[in-house]
Design a protein around this motif. Structure first.
Motif, PDB file in Angstrom:
ATOM      1  N   ARG A 217      36.905  48.270  -4.101  1.00  0.00           N
ATOM      2  CA  ARG A 217      37.460  48.881  -5.318  1.00  0.00           C
ATOM      3  C   ARG A 217      36.460  49.855  -5.918  1.00  0.00           C
ATOM      4  O   ARG A 217      36.836  50.920  -6.413  1.00  0.00           O
ATOM      5  CB  ARG A 217      37.790  47.795  -6.336  1.00  0.00           C
ATOM      6  CG  ARG A 217      39.031  47.028  -6.014  1.00  0.00           C
ATOM      7  CD  ARG A 217      39.239  45.968  -7.055  1.00  0.00           C
ATOM      8  NE  ARG A 217      40.525  45.302  -6.878  1.00  0.00           N
ATOM      9  CZ  ARG A 217      41.060  44.529  -7.794  1.00  0.00           C
ATOM     10  NH1 ARG A 217      40.428  44.311  -8.928  1.00  0.00           N
ATOM     11  NH2 ARG A 217      42.226  43.957  -7.595  1.00  0.00           N
TER      12      ARG A 217
ATOM     13  N   ARG B 191      43.808  46.037 -18.255  1.00  0.00           N
ATOM     14  CA  ARG B 191      43.243  46.666 -17.068  1.00  0.00           C
ATOM     15  C   ARG B 191      44.356  47.272 -16.228  1.00  0.00           C
ATOM     16  O   ARG B 191      45.441  46.721 -16.134  1.00  0.00           O
ATOM     17  CB  ARG B 191      42.517  45.586 -16.287  1.00  0.00           C
ATOM     18  CG  ARG B 191      41.884  46.045 -15.031  1.00  0.00           C
ATOM     19  CD  ARG B 191      41.463  44.854 -14.212  1.00  0.00           C
ATOM     20  NE  ARG B 191      40.532  43.997 -14.909  1.00  0.00           N
ATOM     21  CZ  ARG B 191      40.625  42.686 -14.941  1.00  0.00           C
ATOM     22  NH1 ARG B 191      41.586  42.066 -14.334  1.00  0.00           N
ATOM     23  NH2 ARG B 191      39.732  41.980 -15.578  1.00  0.00           N
ATOM     24  N   LEU B 192      44.078  48.427 -15.643  1.00  0.00           N
ATOM     25  CA  LEU B 192      45.065  49.035 -14.757  1.00  0.00           C
ATOM     26  C   LEU B 192      45.018  48.375 -13.394  1.00  0.00           C
ATOM     27  O   LEU B 192      44.029  47.764 -13.024  1.00  0.00           O
ATOM     28  CB  LEU B 192      44.764  50.520 -14.599  1.00  0.00           C
ATOM     29  CG  LEU B 192      45.265  51.422 -15.710  1.00  0.00           C
ATOM     30  CD1 LEU B 192      44.672  52.803 -15.546  1.00  0.00           C
ATOM     31  CD2 LEU B 192      46.771  51.512 -15.690  1.00  0.00           C
ATOM     32  N   ARG B 193      46.107  48.542 -12.665  1.00  0.00           N
ATOM     33  CA  ARG B 193      46.119  48.051 -11.303  1.00  0.00           C
ATOM     34  C   ARG B 193      45.457  49.095 -10.418  1.00  0.00           C
ATOM     35  O   ARG B 193      45.449  50.278 -10.761  1.00  0.00           O
ATOM     36  CB  ARG B 193      47.566  47.839 -10.887  1.00  0.00           C
ATOM     37  CG  ARG B 193      47.765  46.914  -9.745  1.00  0.00           C
ATOM     38  CD  ARG B 193      49.225  46.607  -9.632  1.00  0.00           C
ATOM     39  NE  ARG B 193      49.989  47.832  -9.365  1.00  0.00           N
ATOM     40  CZ  ARG B 193      51.252  47.976  -9.684  1.00  0.00           C
ATOM     41  NH1 ARG B 193      51.899  47.036 -10.319  1.00  0.00           N
ATOM     42  NH2 ARG B 193      51.894  49.091  -9.400  1.00  0.00           N
ATOM     43  N   ILE B 194      44.956  48.680  -9.272  1.00  0.00           N
ATOM     44  CA  ILE B 194      44.140  49.600  -8.473  1.00  0.00           C
ATOM     45  C   ILE B 194      44.919  50.837  -8.048  1.00  0.00           C
ATOM     46  O   ILE B 194      44.418  51.962  -8.130  1.00  0.00           O
ATOM     47  CB  ILE B 194      43.517  48.855  -7.267  1.00  0.00           C
ATOM     48  CG1 ILE B 194      42.640  49.785  -6.426  1.00  0.00           C
ATOM     49  CG2 ILE B 194      44.566  48.208  -6.387  1.00  0.00           C
ATOM     50  CD1 ILE B 194      41.298  50.013  -7.000  1.00  0.00           C
ATOM     51  N   ASP B 195      46.180  50.672  -7.660  1.00  0.00           N
ATOM     52  CA  ASP B 195      46.911  51.857  -7.205  1.00  0.00           C
ATOM     53  C   ASP B 195      47.221  52.793  -8.361  1.00  0.00           C
ATOM     54  O   ASP B 195      47.133  54.019  -8.243  1.00  0.00           O
ATOM     55  CB  ASP B 195      48.195  51.451  -6.483  1.00  0.00           C
ATOM     56  CG  ASP B 195      49.136  50.707  -7.386  1.00  0.00           C
ATOM     57  OD1 ASP B 195      48.645  49.878  -8.174  1.00  0.00           O
ATOM     58  OD2 ASP B 195      50.352  50.937  -7.329  1.00  0.00           O
ATOM     59  N   GLN B 196      47.554  52.187  -9.528  1.00  0.00           N
ATOM     60  CA  GLN B 196      47.815  53.034 -10.704  1.00  0.00           C
ATOM     61  C   GLN B 196      46.551  53.759 -11.126  1.00  0.00           C
ATOM     62  O   GLN B 196      46.571  54.931 -11.508  1.00  0.00           O
ATOM     63  CB  GLN B 196      48.309  52.167 -11.863  1.00  0.00           C
ATOM     64  CG  GLN B 196      49.630  51.510 -11.577  1.00  0.00           C
ATOM     65  CD  GLN B 196      49.916  50.396 -12.542  1.00  0.00           C
ATOM     66  OE1 GLN B 196      49.024  49.894 -13.231  1.00  0.00           O
ATOM     67  NE2 GLN B 196      51.164  49.980 -12.598  1.00  0.00           N
TER      68      GLN B 196
END
Lengths: 234, 371, 555
Positions: free
Chosen positions: B184, B338-343
């Motif tokens: 990440r 927290r944002l999601r990784i793809d977003q």
């Protein structure tokens, strides 16, 4: 009789001190020696102060393991949170990784399936580490003691420094328990000696009995196992 | 320190007038220390540099020590209606001593199967990459270790070494959560480094220089005077859009909420730091906080006029600005999901990148038209 | 239950007629009738289970397999499928499947109802009935290596057991020899900050995406059913329900047991006590939903942040009120058979004042939650359209409570199968059609408002209640021995959904079989359905939105 009495009860204090000190320095009895003391030899003053300082340090600040099991974890959350705020005592930083935690609060019933996992988590924590047993379940199994699957107290699995009784204990009680633990550490009472009531064993090492024979097919020789005998437990 | 101040003033003055003239890299703090000690030449540069570096590093480490165990807890506590440490010493301040000594004295666990040199080096890389960045930061009051002409490039280069450290930590830990954290970190750094630097480039176009001290000097010029109050030409005021972009990208770069994906407790335990204990954990923890402060220092230098400010000495103002940024990160931590990784990556590649290039192009055109 | 019998004779006749109609549908398979107190029971052959359940689902609209109970008699094993209808939960039927002692094999219901999968695994694990045609019949609560079935009659509890801990278990290893594999196997839990206790998720990842998740439960299996079977009806069982769903939902759980035993032993509950029960239960619901919202925020925000703390702050207020009422913060033990243990605390005005005070502040704090959570755009991006659970899937898994209502299934036992004082009060069932994590969050927040409405009405009622009519308990005999072989299955709407109790009496003071139908157990089964193909953070958020309590999942 009268001859041996002075030997058994020495009245001269300097004699006692010298003997104990000599025993420590010569290594015949190093039970009280810390590694530093062994390294530096006898210069008690600084090392005593250093020990005291370290005890104060360990007693004043601790990272808790973020670890929830059962009912008590709800009260534990309340203890961390707004009203009771365990962080006032320098003990309110829950760490998710056991590598970074000093204290594990065991908040709830331990059952056979979970016991080896908890043992594993405890083993992953770095020394010096302390255990607060929260609630009746960690003392004896509590209301679930007679269950077929319940381990009768946390002491069956890991050494416990402080027991906080209650079902569940109020947050105030947990704070009192943590404060007591801090006090004990600060006065050097909490023993750094780790007692291990049981270890996880490898399956291949177990004595062959009926149960082991039955499981021999299913379990790999290298698998870790917990062996628990309900008949022998308290 | 007054002597240093004078030195800084004079260098700035010469720089401002003689821009574009090539000259050897200046090192204001090292020079003034060497001057005070009466040394000159190579010896003076080396001794002055070492003492200066020692000073700056200690200031930053002390700041971090205050921020990590104490200020962070107090700030979080006040966001959440709590009190936090108040038993150990006045305002709980002694917790700093207790926490740091305790952490350092813990058992250092080296798990089975870690990739040894990388695992050991990672915390050092993370911490020192951030510390090195401070070498070119103008703290004001003459506290600037070195002032190369490529200061901006240097500071971003140094700061981004940390992601190498994070990846090393994640990969070498032999732990799947760490690995996820490391991956990440790579993804987020690649996605957000570019907008960060492109936005900084817009400032460079404005200022016409890569030298930190000059960027500060340019910002000292007045923008407008309203009712007798002179508003300086801080780039945050000149181009608030760039400042917002930069702050966001900066949050991602230092891995703070809402972009704290490499750590992400509740998802991947503690991310790349999961397996670290004792001294290494202290180093990682320090590294994280120094990074926040470095992020704050860069933002302050590029957008908030560096050490500029009324009444108080420059150093104090700079310090306040760094802490303000720290407070901002803690505020975000308490209040923003927290944002999601793809977003997160979508926002980086499709949003931030485009916006930052648009900002760069606009700035270039404006500067080209006006100047 | 004096409140729900307007015309007992007409009612009974209608019920009997409906039962006969159902019997006609599956007549060919029915060997005899074994009626339970709550529903007609049809005894069917072990190889006709799928036929019977399929027919009843399609023809009689019994689309909710609420629970599967297995038990051992002296001469046979028995599996009971408790069927209900989502449209009308009072429309019930039990399908009883006896199997011989020496060969306890029965056809699995898993192809008809997906929820039967776990329920039958549990029956196999604890009682030892084997289900043919079951997709994956292994132990679910106890470790795989357990010897014997603990709820069978001849189980020896003293027997030593060995529990393995496989360090790097990887079920995919065989498929992925060498470097071919593109997936990663990840154990989430049993100790992990996002699992809300001791859940173990065996997750297979492709990069950050979850391609398979298999919840592994049983890390908190505290033998609640066995302990209840060892306790007397009158006093000893009541403390245990508090510990099933331990998130302050104690009174709601106690009500499940109280309702079942009061039906079984035919105990009346005075109206005054019903109002107190209703009020206490709704206070519990508020506390439980507050924690659900707080921990959901914790999962999405990732730290002990403001929302979590605010939620705990509001919980503290509720807990103070409940402590005044019951004397305990968490494990109330307040209900008694036929009423409650004591009256409202004195001075009553002060108590009412504190409740009203709390209710006055509640809209403000709810607005705060909406500002902080549900109106936050990042949170919406994170939760809208993630963890999607279509209503048919939810029904097939027997999902209830906020999880079902978040998928638009309009099902709430408080309204549909009324008990207590609910049908006298004015409130609404909350549903959302989003089917996603966000809807489940909204349902909980809005349910808090509804609960507040109920509490307010209860307080009004209690304030004006005549002093001479404050009977808190009806006359209940000191020992209770329901008639031999009475069977009842009763459910209430607990904080997480339908909490049911099945009890069979054998003429003694203790139940011969005590089975808990936990809402979380069924709700958790939907997790793979919601998470496969999504990202890890969504898996964590979905788990948070299911709001499971491991004490209730594992029992």
């Amino acid at each position: 009789m009268s001859d041996s009495a002075p030997d058994r009860f020495r009245s001269d204090p300097t004699q006692v001190e010298t003997d104990t000190r000599d025993a420590r320095i010569s290594g015949t009895d190093d039970r009280f020696n810390s590694k530093l003391r062994q390294a530096f030899g006898a210069s008690p003053f600084i090392l005593t102060k250093f020990d005291q300082f370290m005890n104060w340090v360990r007693g004043s600040s601790m990272f808790m393991l973020q670890f929830g099991i059962a009912c008590c974890s709800i009260e534990m959350m309340h203890t961390y949170a707004v009203k009771h705020d365990l962080d006032r005592f320098g003990a309110g930083v829950p760490r998710a990784s056991p590598r970074q935690a000093d204290v594990i609060i065991v908040p709830g019933t331990i059952v056979s399936k979970f016991a080896p996992r908890m043992k594993r988590v405890y083993d992953q924590m770095p020394e010096p580490k302390f255990v607060v047993g929260m609630g009746s379940c960690t003392i004896s199994g509590g209301p679930f003691q007679e269950g077929y699957n319940v381990v009768k107290g946390a002491e069956e699995v890991i050494p416990v420094d402080i027991h906080v009784p209650g079902c569940p204990p109020r947050p105030e009680a947990l704070i009192y328990g943590v404060a007591k633990l801090q006090e004990r550490i600060a006065t050097g009472e909490s023993s750094p000696v780790v007692v291990k009531p049981y270890e996880l064993e490898e399956f291949g090492d177990l004595d062959r009995d009926e149960v082991v024979d039955q499981l021999a097919e299913e379990i790999d020789e290298d698998d870790l196992v917990m062996r628990y005998n309900w008949a022998d437990s308290p | 320190m007054t002597g240093g101040d004078v030195v800084l003033q004079t260098t700035n003055a010469t720089n401002a007038t003689g821009a574009g003239v090539s000259r050897p890299p200046s090192a204001p703090l090292a020079d003034s220390i060497a001057g005070m000690l009466g040394l000159d030449g190579v010896v003076g540069a080396v001794v002055g540099g070492l003492i200066g570096a020692f000073l700056i590093a200690n200031v930053m480490l002390t700041t971090t020590a205050i921020a990590g165990p104490w200020a962070k807890r107090k700030i979080t506590a006040s966001f959440t209606d709590r009190i936090a440490v108040n038993r150990v010493g006045p305002f709980g301040l002694l917790i700093i001593v207790a926490d740091s000594v305790r952490l350092l004295s813990k058992e250092l666990i080296v798990p089975d199967g870690v990739d040894r040199p990388a695992w050991d080096l990672a915390p050092i890389v993370i911490t020192f990459s951030a510390l090195i960045g401070f070498a070119v930061i103008p703290f004001g009051s003459g506290l600037q270790l070195a002032d190369p002409e490529t200061g901006v490039v240097f500071v971003f280069a140094a700061a981004s070494i940390a992601s190498v450290g994070v990846v090393m930590a994640g990969y070498a830990s032999n732990n799947k959560y760490s690995l996820l954290g490391g991956l990440r970190a790579i993804a987020s750094n690649i996605a957000y480094e570019i907008p960060l630097i492109v936005t900084a480039a817009s400032v460079v176009i404005f200022a016409g220089t890569l030298q930190m001290s000059e960027i500060v000097a340019v910002q000292r010029q007045p923008l407008v005077t309203v009712a007798g109050v002179t508003i300086p030409q801080w780039f945050a005021i000149v181009n608030p859009f760039a400042f917002a972009l930069f702050t966001l990208a900066n949050l991602a770069e230092i891995g703070r909420n809402p972009f704290d994906l490499p750590e992400a407790p509740t998802e991947i335990v503690a991310g790349f730091q999961t397996e670290y204990s004792s001294v290494y954990f202290v180093l990682l923890y320090l590294g994280e906080f120094i990074h926040i402060f470095l992020g704050g220092a860069i933002a302050a230098t590029l957008f908030l006029g560096g050490p500029a400010g009324p009444v108080l000495p420059g150093f104090v103002w700079f310090y306040v600005k760094m802490w303000a940024f720290f407070l901002f990160t803690q505020w975000a931590r308490s209040a923003v999901p927290r944002l999601r990784i793809d977003q997160f990556l979508d926002a980086g590649w499709k949003g931030m990148l485009v916006l930052s290039f648009a900002n760069l192009a606009l700035t270039a055109i404006l500067v080209g038209v006006i100047v | 239950m004096s409140l729900e019998e307007p015309g007992p004779d007409a009612d009974a006749a209608a019920v009997a007629r409906a039962a006969d109609e159902m019997e006609a549908l599956v007549g060919e398979h029915v060997r005899s009738r074994d009626d339970h107190l709550n529903a007609p029971g049809y005894v069917v052959r072990p190889d006709a289970v799928q036929d019977v359940l399929g027919t009843l689902r399609e023809e009689a609209n019994l689309d909710h397999l609420s629970c599967v109970t297995a038990q051992e008699y002296e001469d046979r094993y028995e599996s009971i499928y408790h069927l209900k209808s989502y449209d009308d939960p009072t429309h019930e039927a039990s399908v009883v499947v006896p199997t011989p002692k020496d060969d306890p094999r029965s056809e699995s219901a898993a192809p008809v109802f997906r929820t039967a999968d776990w329920h039958e695994r549990e029956a196999y694990d604890l009682v030892g009935v084997e289900y043919e045609d079951h997709p994956d019949l292994r132990r679910i609560l106890l470790p795989e290596t357990w010897q014997g079935h603990p709820l069978s009659l001849d189980y020896d509890q003293e027997r030593p057991q060995i529990v393995p801990l496989r360090e790097h278990a990887n079920p995919l290893e065989d498929d992925q020899e060498g470097d071919e594999g593109e997936t990663m196997y990840l154990n989430i839990g049993p100790h992990h900050p996002a699992t809300h206790g001791v859940l173990h998720l065996k997750t297979t990842l492709d990069g950050e995406q979850v391609i398979d998740v298999d919840p592994d439960i049983g890390y908190l299996h505290r033998c609640e059913e066995q302990l209840c079977q060892k306790s007397t009806y009158r006093y000893q069982i009541m403390p245990y329900p508090d510990r099933w769903d331990y998130i302050s939902a104690g009174l709601l759980n106690e009500w499940a047991y109280a309702r079942a035993i009061e039906d079984m032993a035919d105990i009346e509950v005075p109206e005054y006590a019903q109002v107190i029960r209703t009020m206490g239960a709704e206070l519990c619901r508020i506390a439980a939903h507050m924690l659900a919202v707080g921990t959901f925020a914790l999962d999405v925000y990732g730290d002990f942040t403001a929302i979590f703390m605010y939620a705990v702050r509001d919980r503290e207020k509720v807990q103070n009120i409940l402590e005044d009422l019951t004397g305990q913060r968490l494990m109330f033990n307040y209900f008694r058979l036929g009423g409650v243990v004591w009256d409202l605390p004195d001075p009553r005005e002060e108590f009412f004042e504190s409740i009203r005070d709390f209710l006055d502040h509640l809209p403000g704090s709810l607005e705060e939650y909406h500002d902080l959570i549900s109106a936050n755009e990042i949170l919406q991006v994170r939760t809208v359209d993630t963890g999607v659970l279509p209503p048919e899937v939810a029904k097939s898994y027997g999902a209830t409570g906020p999880v079902a209502r978040g998928s638009g299934v309009d099902y709430d036992l408080r309204r549909d199968d009324p008990y207590g004082y609910y049908d006298e009060l004015d409130w609404d069932v909350v549903t959302e059609d989003g089917m996603d994590n966000y809807s489940r969050l909204l349902v909980r927040l809005r349910e808090v408002e509804e609960s507040a409405k109920i509490i307010e009405q209860c307080v009004d009622l209690l304030e004006d209640w005549p002093t001479d009519d404050r009977t808190i308990q009806s006359n209940v005999p000191r020992t209770i021995r329901p008639d031999d072989d009475t069977e009842v299955y009763r459910a209430v709407e607990a904080a997480k959904g339908e909490l049911g109790i099945y009890m069979r009496s054998d003429g003694t003071e203790q139940p011969a079989r005590f089975k808990i139908r936990s809402p979380c157990f069924s709700n958790l089964q939907t997790l793979p359905e919601m998470s496969n193909g999504e990202y890890i953070p969504d898996l964590v958020a979905s788990l948070g939105s299911l709001d499971i309590v491991l004490g209730e999942v594992d029992r």
